[in-house]
Structures are given as structure tokens and as C-alpha cells.
Design an enzyme around this catalytic site. Structure first.
Site, PDB file in Angstrom:
ATOM      1  N   GLY A  79       0.829  -1.200   0.000  1.00  0.00           N
ATOM      2  CA  GLY A  79       0.000   0.000   0.000  1.00  0.00           C
ATOM      3  C   GLY A  79       0.863   1.249   0.000  1.00  0.00           C
ATOM      4  CE1 TYR A 106     -15.717   3.418   9.119  1.00  0.00           C
ATOM      5  CE2 TYR A 106     -16.826   5.553   9.131  1.00  0.00           C
ATOM      6  CZ  TYR A 106     -15.707   4.788   9.389  1.00  0.00           C
ATOM      7  OH  TYR A 106     -14.587   5.370   9.922  1.00  0.00           O
TER       8      TYR A 106
END
Length: 339
Positions: free
Chosen positions: A46, A153
Site C-alpha cells: 500500500g 460503517y
């Protein structure tokens, strides 16, 4: 910043936007870092792939998945502290795949907590989010504001925060919950509002596609957020353990005014087009967020370096400079909306 030369800090989510900045700040403070990245067949680390090599000398990278309890127990062994940032964070994707948010954000957090407990860590920092408050009922938002899950979320993050606090209450684990408001800066996903504005302008667009522009946010530059999370590791236990502490700039600005600031910094005239795909369901939109950051100032010794309108403009200038670098911009699909 406190001296962390005796620390071996496990950082989950270190491959992400905030996590990669946290890793850099920890190394600057003298810590050895064990960086957990999400396993993938590309061997990608990443955003850690972009961190300078001299920083990465102090970092041990381990690929895995926080959803695997056995992996987490092995990963946490020998670590002195844990900074837990790994999470699914995209609100739009939580409408599409809510179960995955429970698996990663709730069950994954339990796995990290259990592993940290077995390792006997001296501090566990749980990364929260201002989304757990829902639309502000009172402002500025203090830590005792009601928790309202207006998206899958936010509901999953409420659960994971409460799980962390339950480990503190049940097992006397040294847990600190740090609750950042809207973080922005280099390396952020183009799904987020500030990068989506910048990346559209940087690729030549002058009609900018956005969702709602009336909501207000309390934007924090990423290095301020990283410093606040690390302060959760080093603050005296009596001032931090068992506490939930907001990180925010302490002012609110609308998305529309943010667009105007970015356009001014980039020296362009733009129009805003509403993109229906980017709108949240009406009852799920968080209309107002504005942090009371007094507890962080008092109990963490933290203050934003990019606070207020002037600080935000400096942060926007830094972010624009990073995103308009062709090498960085090429990593993004500015013409595709990613949920």
C-alpha cells in the site's frame, strides 16, 4: 514528541492513508514498528511502498488479515504497544456490503484486542471516527455526545470502540480511544471529498462532480491526526486510559466552502454538478461535524498545527502539491467514482 526508543509498536492498517503517516511519525520518535499490511497477491504494501527507504529501515512489514485471530496472536507477540487503524472506512461501500464491515471492524478489532491482551501490551490505541456521533445534536461536539449509527460503517465503528472499552473495563487493558474528525492530506483515497475535488481539477475538469455540498466538517490535516494517535500511546495513563478523546481542528467549514478554497488555491474557476451516485440516503447523511478538542489539548498535550481557516489553507496547499505531482496523480482514477 515523547521518546519511543524502547517501543516496538504494532500498527494495523499501516498500508493505508493515515496508517502510513503514523508509521513515519513513529519512526521519527525512535520507535521500532511492526507494520501489518493487508495480504494480497501483488505483494503491495500500500502507501508504505512510497515511504522513504531510510524510514523503512526501522519497520518490519508483515502481510496478513486482522480477521484471522491466529495471525494476529503471532503478529502481536513481542510488541510493547498497539496502534489499531485497520478498518473498512468507505461509507458508500458500507451500504453495499455491510456484513464485511462487521467482519473487519468488529470481529477484526476483537482479534486485535485479544492478541494485544495475550502480548501484555502497555498501551492499546483504538482509532475511532467522528461518524459515530451522527449529525451534531450540540456543537462543538464533546466526547459525551450521543452515539448514532447513521450508516453501517458508523454502526460498526461504534461497536468496535465499545468492544475496546469493554476490554479496558473487563480485563484492565490499557485502552485509549482516539476519535479523529475528517482527516485529509497526501495519500488519501480519491473517494474522499478533498482528494476528489483536487484530482478532478488536476486532470483538467472544470465541472466538478460531487454529492451534497451543504454538510459541514471539521477537517484535520493527516500529520495532526498521526501525532494525536501517537500521543494516545505516550500520554500518562491516569489522563488517557479508559478515555475517549476527540482529535479535530476545532472549527467547521461546509463542503461547498471547501470547494471554493481548493479552487482558489489551484487558481481555477469551476462549477459543481451534483452526482446522484455520490449522495448518501437522506437519513444517513451526517449534516454537521465540529469537534471540541479541549480534552485532547488537556489530556494528550496535543494541539493542531493546521487549525482554523489559515491552517486548513496550508494543509490544502500541501495536499494540492502532492496530488498534482504526476507520479502521485497517476495512481488515481480521477474519472471513476469508487464507492
Amino acid at each position: 514528541m515523547a521518546d519511543l526508543r524502547d517501543a516496538r509498536v504494532l500498527v494495523t492498517g499501516s498500508d493505508g492513508f493515515i496508517g502510513s503517516h503514523v508509521v513515519e511519525e513513529l519512526v521519527k520518535a525512535g520507535a521500532r514498528v511492526k507494520a501489518i499490511v493487508y495480504y494480497n497477491s501483488f505483494n503491495s504494501w500500500g502507501w508504505l511502498d512510497t515511504v522513504p527507504a531510510d524510514v523503512m529501515k526501522s519497520v518490519e512489514v508483515v502481510a496478513g488479515d486482522i480477521r484471522d485471530p491466529h495471525f494476529m496472536i503471532a503478529a502481536a507477540s513481542g510488541c510493547t504497544d498497539v496502534l489499531h487503524l485497520a478498518a473498512l472506512i468507505a461509507i458508500p461501500f458500507s451500504y453495499v456490503a455491510p456484513d464485511s464491515y462487521v467482519e473487519t471492524n468488529v470481529r477484526g478489532t476483537v482479534n486485535v484486542l485479544q492478541a494485544a491482551r495475550l502480548a501484555g501490551v502497555r498501551r492499546f490505541v483504538q482509532t475511532s471516527t467522528s461518524e459515530v456521533y451522527g449529525t451534531a445534536q450540540t456543537v462543538p461536539i464533546k466526547e459525551n455526545h450521543p452515539l448514532v449509527g447513521q450508516s453501517p460503517y458508523s454502526a460498526s465503528k461504534i461497536a468496535s470502540d465499545q468492544m475496546a472499552l469493554s476490554f479496558q473495563a473487563s480485563f484492565d487493558m490499557p485502552v485509549v480511544v482516539i476519535r479523529p474528525f475528517n482527516t485529509y492530506g497526501p495519500r488519501q483515497s480519491a473517494r474522499a471529498v478533498i482528494p476528489t475535488i483536487i484530482s478532478q481539477i488536476a486532470t483538467g475538469k472544470r465541472k466538478i462532480r460531487l454529492g451534497a455540498v451543504s454538510p459541514t466538517r471539521d477537517f484535520s490535516f493527516v500529520t495532526d491526526t498521526a501525532r494525536g494517535l501517537i500521543a494516545g500511546l505516550t500520554a500518562p495513563a491516569e489522563q488517557s486510559v479508559g478515555q475517549t478523546i476527540n482529535l479535530g481542528s476545532g472549527f467547521e467549514i461546509s463542503v461547498g466552502a471547501t470547494v471554493e478554497m481548493i479552487a482558489d488555491v489551484m487558481g481555477v474557476d469551476i462549477e459543481i454538478e451534483t452526482d446522484e451516485a455520490r449522495l448518501r440516503p437522506a437519513n444517513s447523511e451526517v449534516e454537521r461535524l465540529w469537534a471540541d478538542n479541549s480534552k485532547a489539548r488537556q489530556q494528550l498535550g496535543w494541539a493542531p498545527e493546521f487549525g482554523g481557516l489559515e491552517g486548513m489553507r496550508r494543509g490544502i496547499e500541501n495536499t494540492v502539491s502532492w496530488f498534482t505531482n504526476p507520479a502521485n496523480l497517476s495512481r488515481y482514477k480521477a474519472d471513476v467514482y469508487n464507492v
